[in-house]
Scaffold this motif. Structure first.
Motif, PDB file in Angstrom:
ATOM      1  N   UNK A 173     -10.005  -0.755 -14.846  1.00  0.00           N
ATOM      2  CA  UNK A 173     -10.305  -1.437 -13.584  1.00  0.00           C
ATOM      3  C   UNK A 173     -10.077  -2.947 -13.645  1.00  0.00           C
ATOM      4  N   UNK A 174     -10.333  -3.545 -14.791  1.00  0.00           N
ATOM      5  CA  UNK A 174     -10.209  -5.007 -14.900  1.00  0.00           C
ATOM      6  C   UNK A 174      -8.780  -5.466 -15.190  1.00  0.00           C
ATOM      7  N   UNK A 175      -7.857  -4.532 -15.356  1.00  0.00           N
ATOM      8  CA  UNK A 175      -6.479  -4.894 -15.702  1.00  0.00           C
ATOM      9  C   UNK A 175      -5.685  -5.343 -14.478  1.00  0.00           C
ATOM     10  N   UNK A 176      -4.610  -6.091 -14.736  1.00  0.00           N
ATOM     11  CA  UNK A 176      -3.618  -6.358 -13.698  1.00  0.00           C
ATOM     12  C   UNK A 176      -2.852  -5.063 -13.439  1.00  0.00           C
ATOM     13  N   UNK A 177      -1.967  -5.058 -12.444  1.00  0.00           N
ATOM     14  CA  UNK A 177      -1.297  -3.799 -12.137  1.00  0.00           C
ATOM     15  C   UNK A 177       0.163  -3.989 -11.758  1.00  0.00           C
ATOM     16  N   UNK A 178       0.884  -2.871 -11.816  1.00  0.00           N
ATOM     17  CA  UNK A 178       2.244  -2.778 -11.313  1.00  0.00           C
ATOM     18  C   UNK A 178       2.161  -2.070  -9.966  1.00  0.00           C
ATOM     19  N   UNK A 179       2.723  -2.662  -8.930  1.00  0.00           N
ATOM     20  CA  UNK A 179       2.712  -2.077  -7.585  1.00  0.00           C
ATOM     21  C   UNK A 179       4.136  -1.676  -7.222  1.00  0.00           C
ATOM     22  N   UNK A 180       4.335  -0.362  -7.025  1.00  0.00           N
ATOM     23  CA  UNK A 180       5.664   0.158  -6.702  1.00  0.00           C
ATOM     24  C   UNK A 180       5.630   0.810  -5.322  1.00  0.00           C
ATOM     25  N   UNK A 181       6.519   0.389  -4.432  1.00  0.00           N
ATOM     26  CA  UNK A 181       6.591   0.936  -3.070  1.00  0.00           C
ATOM     27  C   UNK A 181       8.012   1.444  -2.839  1.00  0.00           C
ATOM     28  N   UNK A 182       8.115   2.689  -2.374  1.00  0.00           N
ATOM     29  CA  UNK A 182       9.430   3.284  -2.125  1.00  0.00           C
ATOM     30  C   UNK A 182       9.442   3.943  -0.748  1.00  0.00           C
TER      31      UNK A 182
END
Length: 358
Positions: A106-115
């Motif tokens: 939960x505390x991590x950064x993230x990769x956001x992928x939209x297709x």
């Protein structure tokens, strides 16, 4: 609950001793995990200590009522006992919430992928709308969103856009967005005014570091090529864009947002780690039969999670059956109605599964 809290306090004291050992920093990966565990446990232990103090004072007040004959003292003890009972209930509620098993990512950064999904040009346009919604939401949360790679749609929007989002509790807030987002509206290309249904898929992956996912670089093929699209003088003149292919899994990651090939390589590697982690986690869950059935936070990108109906200005989240009639606000990045409701629903489910629910 008290036994569980006592075990937590014992572990807190144990970790406190481990992180002050002379050789504690010899393994930085282990040391980092221990210091994080210490901080997480410290919050619970501090509340637990306050709770125990309240319990001791309740015993004292009850003893006074059992032995004291003076009416004034008894009245004071009754008032104090009532106040202490209220505090006891408040602390119990807070501790139960704290004891709910948490997602360590939960505390991590993230990769956001939209297709873009079904719907042709309109789906790509909607994917662009969804991206702008998250971009504005990130601004409101004081997060940093950086685009890594994108492919434009022929009529606008994006066929695919991949970005990183960094800040406080990013993955914990955005993880509920994974899935299929459906739009119902009249496309700009529609000449007869008919409402069409299109879709875009969203994947939110926790950003993994070296200590989380080990990759054998002998399994990774690196290709470089010229960047395309906006970017200044270096576009189409230097081989700064990077494509990484993980041969065992077939995963391909590209990054071209930086002028530096080294920086693009580092960012692409982070995305690759996150995607490999997602695959390995799914395998693990299947093997141990522990895949969470909750539709709130399953993160399955094939699940239809939300519908955006433009004619009625309506947004519906199908997992919690929540509907709002302020579509323009939602598309402007005001997602708090949904994020808070989804977190509440998942916490309630976890509380129930933990066996601590009243």
């Amino acid at each position: 609950m008290l036994d569980k809290l006592e075990h937590i306090k014992d572990r807190f004291e144990e970790v406190g001793q481990l992180i002050i050992q002379p050789d504690a920093m010899s393994d930085m990966g282990k040391y980092t995990k221990l210091t994080k565990e210490y901080k997480d446990l410290e919050k619970i232990v501090n509340v637990f200590d306050e709770y125990k103090l309240v319990l001791d004072n309740i015993k004292s007040s009850k003893a006074i009522l059992e032995t004291e004959k003076d009416p004034d003292f008894r009245d004071m003890a009754k008032v104090e006992l009532d106040e202490l009972k209220e505090k006891e209930a408040e602390y119990e509620k807070e501790l139960k919430q704290m004891l709910i098993p948490k997602d360590p990512n939960d505390s991590k950064d993230c990769i956001l992928e939209i297709r873009s999904g079904t719907g042709g040009d309109e789906a790509a346009i909607f994917a662009g709308d969804i991206f702008r919604m998250y971009e504005r939401y990130a601004e409101k949360q004081n997060w940093n969103l950086t685009v890594l790679d994108l492919t434009f749609g022929s009529a606008g929007g994006y066929k695919e856009i991949i970005s990183t989002v960094s800040g406080a509790d990013v993955f914990g807030m955005l993880k509920y967005e994974s899935g299929v987002h459906r739009v119902q509206r009249v496309p700009t290309t529609e000449t007869q005014g008919r409402v069409h249904t299109s879709a875009a898929t969203v994947a939110v992956l926790p950003e993994m570091e070296d200590v989380d996912v080990q990759i054998d670089m002998n399994d990774v093929r690196k290709d470089t090529y010229c960047s395309s699209g906006p970017g200044g003088q270096s576009v189409n003149t230097t081989y700064s864009a990077v494509r990484l292919t993980h041969e065992p899994s077939g995963i391909v990651v590209t990054c071209q947002d930086q002028k530096s090939q080294i920086k693009n390589f580092e960012k692409a590697l982070k995305v690759l780690r996150s995607r490999i982690y997602e695959i390995e986690l799914a395998k693990h869950n299947e093997e141990v039969g522990a895949q969470r059935k909750s539709m709130v936070g399953s993160g399955d990108r094939s699940d239809k999670i939300r519908t955006y109906n433009y004619p009625q200005s309506r947004v519906t989240d199908h997992r919690i059956n929540k509907t709002v009639y302020n579509l323009s606000d939602v598309m402007d990045g005001n997602l708090e109605d949904f994020t808070s409701a989804l977190r509440f629903a998942e916490n309630a489910e976890r509380l129930k599964n933990s066996g601590m629910e009243d």
